[in-house]
Every structure is written in structure tokens, then in C-alpha cells.
Motif scaffolding. Structure first.
Motif, mmCIF file in Angstrom:
data_model
loop_
_atom_site.group_PDB
_atom_site.id
_atom_site.type_symbol
_atom_site.label_atom_id
_atom_site.label_comp_id
_atom_site.label_asym_id
_atom_site.label_seq_id
_atom_site.Cartn_x
_atom_site.Cartn_y
_atom_site.Cartn_z
ATOM 1 N N ARG A 89 0.856 -1.190 0.000
ATOM 2 C CA ARG A 89 0.000 0.000 0.000
ATOM 3 C C ARG A 89 0.892 1.239 0.000
ATOM 4 O O ARG A 89 2.048 1.174 0.385
ATOM 5 C CB ARG A 89 -0.916 -0.015 1.224
ATOM 6 N N PRO A 90 0.370 2.389 -0.397
ATOM 7 C CA PRO A 90 1.192 3.595 -0.545
ATOM 8 C C PRO A 90 1.823 4.081 0.761
ATOM 9 O O PRO A 90 1.205 4.019 1.819
ATOM 10 C CB PRO A 90 0.210 4.646 -1.065
ATOM 11 N N TYR A 91 3.041 4.553 0.617
ATOM 12 C CA TYR A 91 3.790 5.067 1.764
ATOM 13 C C TYR A 91 4.761 6.130 1.270
ATOM 14 O O TYR A 91 5.090 6.200 0.083
ATOM 15 C CB TYR A 91 4.576 3.941 2.445
ATOM 16 N N VAL A 92 5.211 6.963 2.205
ATOM 17 C CA VAL A 92 6.257 7.945 1.958
ATOM 18 C C VAL A 92 7.224 7.831 3.126
ATOM 19 O O VAL A 92 6.803 7.834 4.286
ATOM 20 C CB VAL A 92 5.681 9.384 1.871
ATOM 21 N N LEU A 93 8.514 7.728 2.812
ATOM 22 C CA LEU A 93 9.541 7.663 3.847
ATOM 23 C C LEU A 93 10.250 9.012 3.920
ATOM 24 O O LEU A 93 10.636 9.571 2.890
ATOM 25 C CB LEU A 93 10.561 6.565 3.519
ATOM 26 N N ILE A 94 10.416 9.514 5.148
ATOM 27 C CA ILE A 94 11.099 10.792 5.357
ATOM 28 C C ILE A 94 12.099 10.638 6.492
ATOM 29 O O ILE A 94 12.014 9.691 7.275
ATOM 30 C CB ILE A 94 10.100 11.940 5.661
ATOM 31 N N GLU A 139 1.113 5.761 -8.030
ATOM 32 C CA GLU A 139 1.710 4.435 -8.214
ATOM 33 C C GLU A 139 0.789 3.346 -7.687
ATOM 34 O O GLU A 139 0.670 2.278 -8.283
ATOM 35 C CB GLU A 139 3.066 4.351 -7.505
ATOM 36 N N ASN A 140 0.114 3.610 -6.582
ATOM 37 C CA ASN A 140 -0.818 2.648 -6.010
ATOM 38 C C ASN A 140 -1.968 2.381 -6.983
ATOM 39 O O ASN A 140 -2.354 1.237 -7.206
ATOM 40 C CB ASN A 140 -1.355 3.170 -4.676
ATOM 41 N N ASP A 141 -2.517 3.439 -7.567
ATOM 42 C CA ASP A 141 -3.594 3.270 -8.537
ATOM 43 C C ASP A 141 -3.123 2.441 -9.727
ATOM 44 O O ASP A 141 -3.833 1.556 -10.199
ATOM 45 C CB ASP A 141 -4.111 4.628 -9.019
ATOM 46 N N GLU A 142 -1.902 2.707 -10.194
ATOM 47 C CA GLU A 142 -1.350 1.945 -11.322
ATOM 48 C C GLU A 142 -1.191 0.469 -10.947
ATOM 49 O O GLU A 142 -1.450 -0.411 -11.760
ATOM 50 C CB GLU A 142 -0.008 2.530 -11.769
ATOM 51 N N PHE A 143 -0.773 0.206 -9.726
ATOM 52 C CA PHE A 143 -0.614 -1.179 -9.277
ATOM 53 C C PHE A 143 -1.944 -1.921 -9.343
ATOM 54 O O PHE A 143 -2.026 -3.024 -9.898
ATOM 55 C CB PHE A 143 -0.050 -1.220 -7.840
ATOM 56 N N PHE A 144 -3.001 -1.327 -8.798
ATOM 57 C CA PHE A 144 -4.290 -2.015 -8.782
ATOM 58 C C PHE A 144 -4.884 -2.140 -10.182
ATOM 59 O O PHE A 144 -5.546 -3.124 -10.488
ATOM 60 C CB PHE A 144 -5.264 -1.353 -7.807
ATOM 61 N N LYS A 145 -4.603 -1.171 -11.043
ATOM 62 C CA LYS A 145 -5.076 -1.272 -12.429
ATOM 63 C C LYS A 145 -4.398 -2.422 -13.158
ATOM 64 O O LYS A 145 -4.962 -3.001 -14.082
ATOM 65 C CB LYS A 145 -4.800 0.040 -13.185
ATOM 66 N N SER A 146 -3.167 -2.752 -12.756
ATOM 67 C CA SER A 146 -2.393 -3.772 -13.468
ATOM 68 C C SER A 146 -2.591 -5.201 -12.949
ATOM 69 O O SER A 146 -2.055 -6.139 -13.535
ATOM 70 C CB SER A 146 -0.903 -3.430 -13.392
ATOM 71 N N VAL A 165 3.041 -12.816 -8.679
ATOM 72 C CA VAL A 165 2.951 -12.971 -7.229
ATOM 73 C C VAL A 165 1.511 -12.725 -6.801
ATOM 74 O O VAL A 165 0.899 -11.717 -7.171
ATOM 75 C CB VAL A 165 3.905 -11.999 -6.498
ATOM 76 N N THR A 166 0.961 -13.665 -6.038
ATOM 77 C CA THR A 166 -0.417 -13.539 -5.574
ATOM 78 C C THR A 166 -0.547 -12.369 -4.612
ATOM 79 O O THR A 166 0.277 -12.195 -3.712
ATOM 80 C CB THR A 166 -0.868 -14.842 -4.867
ATOM 81 N N PHE A 167 -1.581 -11.577 -4.832
ATOM 82 C CA PHE A 167 -1.868 -10.444 -3.960
ATOM 83 C C PHE A 167 -3.123 -10.785 -3.163
ATOM 84 O O PHE A 167 -4.155 -11.110 -3.753
ATOM 85 C CB PHE A 167 -2.088 -9.165 -4.785
ATOM 86 N N PRO A 168 -3.053 -10.747 -1.820
ATOM 87 C CA PRO A 168 -4.206 -11.134 -0.999
ATOM 88 C C PRO A 168 -5.431 -10.245 -1.246
ATOM 89 O O PRO A 168 -5.328 -9.023 -1.202
ATOM 90 C CB PRO A 168 -3.707 -10.957 0.436
#
Length: 189
Positions: A89-94, A139-146, A165-168
Motif C-alpha cells: 500500500r502507498p507510503y512515503v519515507l522521510i 503508483e498505487n492506482d497503477e498497481f491495482f489497475k495492473s 505474485v499472488t496479492f491477498p
């Protein structure tokens, strides 16, 4: 309203760690979240009964995005961001530019925004954090679209990413369940 869960070292009341965490939250993260229409949540700011750990993991699962401050390489922060990374799921590291801790090998190749607590860099930092959030959500939206969908008997039985890779299914956000069901032309999840 979309939710942004903030993972950071919090420290004891009146400690330098708490002061810094509060400063980052108040002057960098909250204004950006407000501008983007995100509700910002940090565990110590919630007043809910029950297990703190269970509430944290629920927020890590349910939030639309997580911002994790790696400053000081706090053990709780590392555990929580590891958990978030595992569910794709989406994240940002700082992290603070004054942090001298060496980033562990396993996360050295992740994008980490190095922020400043200097007032004259505040606007620049907010703009960059905003861009990181927007990029992560895109990027998250692109992942789920793909995702590849396998269906049987009128329902989705398996989701796989581009590498097979299986996604739960349990980790698919509600907003994507309906879209994936429509794409698969099924009536049951």
C-alpha cells in the motif's frame, strides 16, 4: 475523507524526540494533508480504548497512505513501515537531515525524502512531501489497475501482480474492490 497515518518516533512528553515529532507533524505533514484533503492521524493523538498495537496495525492496514519518519531508526517505526511495505500500500519515507544514523541495507534503495526543520526551508519541504504523496497514490492506482484477475463461478478467486505474485484479496482497498469486480464482470468478491 482519505486517511494518512503518520508513523514516527514519538518519545516521552517534553522530550526532544516528542518536540521534533510534533514539529514535523504540525508544520510539515498536517498542512500538506489538509491541502490534499487527507485526514492526518498519529497514534498518540487518538483517544480510543483497547490495544494500542492493534489500533496501529489497523491504521496501517486501513489508511490510504502512510508517512513514516525514519529519523533515529526507531524500532517501532521500522516494524510498522516493514508491515506497511508488506501489504503493498502507498507510503512515503522521510527523515531529518540532521539524523546521523546509517540507513539499514534493506531499505537503502527506497526513496527517502530528507527534510529540514529550518523555517526558511519549510515551504520547500511541504511541496516535496506533497509531491511524494501524490506520486505514491498514483503508483498505487497503477498497481491495482495492473492486477491480473482469476475468476471462477462468478467471483474473483485470485489476484496476481505483473510478476505472478499472488496479492491477498483481503488487502485490496474498498475503492478498488468494486472496480476490479466490474473489470472481471463478476458479482461476488
Amino acid at each position: 475523507m482519505k486517511k494518512c497515518f503518520i508513523v514516527s518516533p514519538i518519545g516521552d512528553r517534553d522530550s526532544t524526540i516528542r518536540e521534533q515529532a510534533d514539529h514535523v507533524l504540525k508544520y510539515l505533514i498536517e498542512p500538506v494533508c489538509k491541502e490534499l484533503g487527507l485526514e492526518s492521524i498519529r497514534a498518540d493523538k487518538k483517544c480510543t480504548p483497547g490495544s494500542i498495537s492493534q489500533a496501529v496495525f489497523k491504521d496501517l492496514d486501513d489508511s490510504d497512505i502512510v508517512i513514516a519518519d525514519l529519523t533515529g531508526l526507531n524500532a517501532n517505526v521500522m516494524l510498522e513501515i516493514g508491515y506497511r511495505l508488506s501489504n503493498k500500500r502507498p507510503y512515503v519515507l522521510i527523515r531529518n537531515e540532521e539524523d546521523a544514523e546509517k540507513i539499514p541495507f534493506d531499505i537503502q534503495d527506497y526513496r527517502i525524502y530528507v527534510y529540514s526543520l529550518k523555517r526558511d526551508r519549510e515551504e520547500e519541504c511541504k511541496e516535496t512531501i506533497k509531491n511524494f504523496i501524490n506520486d505514491a497514490l498514483k503508483e498505487n492506482d497503477e498497481f491495482f489497475k495492473s492486477l491480473h484477475i482469476r475468476k471462477a463461478n462468478g467471483r474473483i478467486v485470485q489476484l496476481c501482480d505483473a510478476d505472478g505474485v499472488t496479492f491477498p484479496k483481503s488487502q485490496v482497498p474498498d475503492k478498488w474492490r468494486k472496480t476490479l469486480m466490474e473489470r472481471a464482470k463478476v458479482t461476488e468478491w
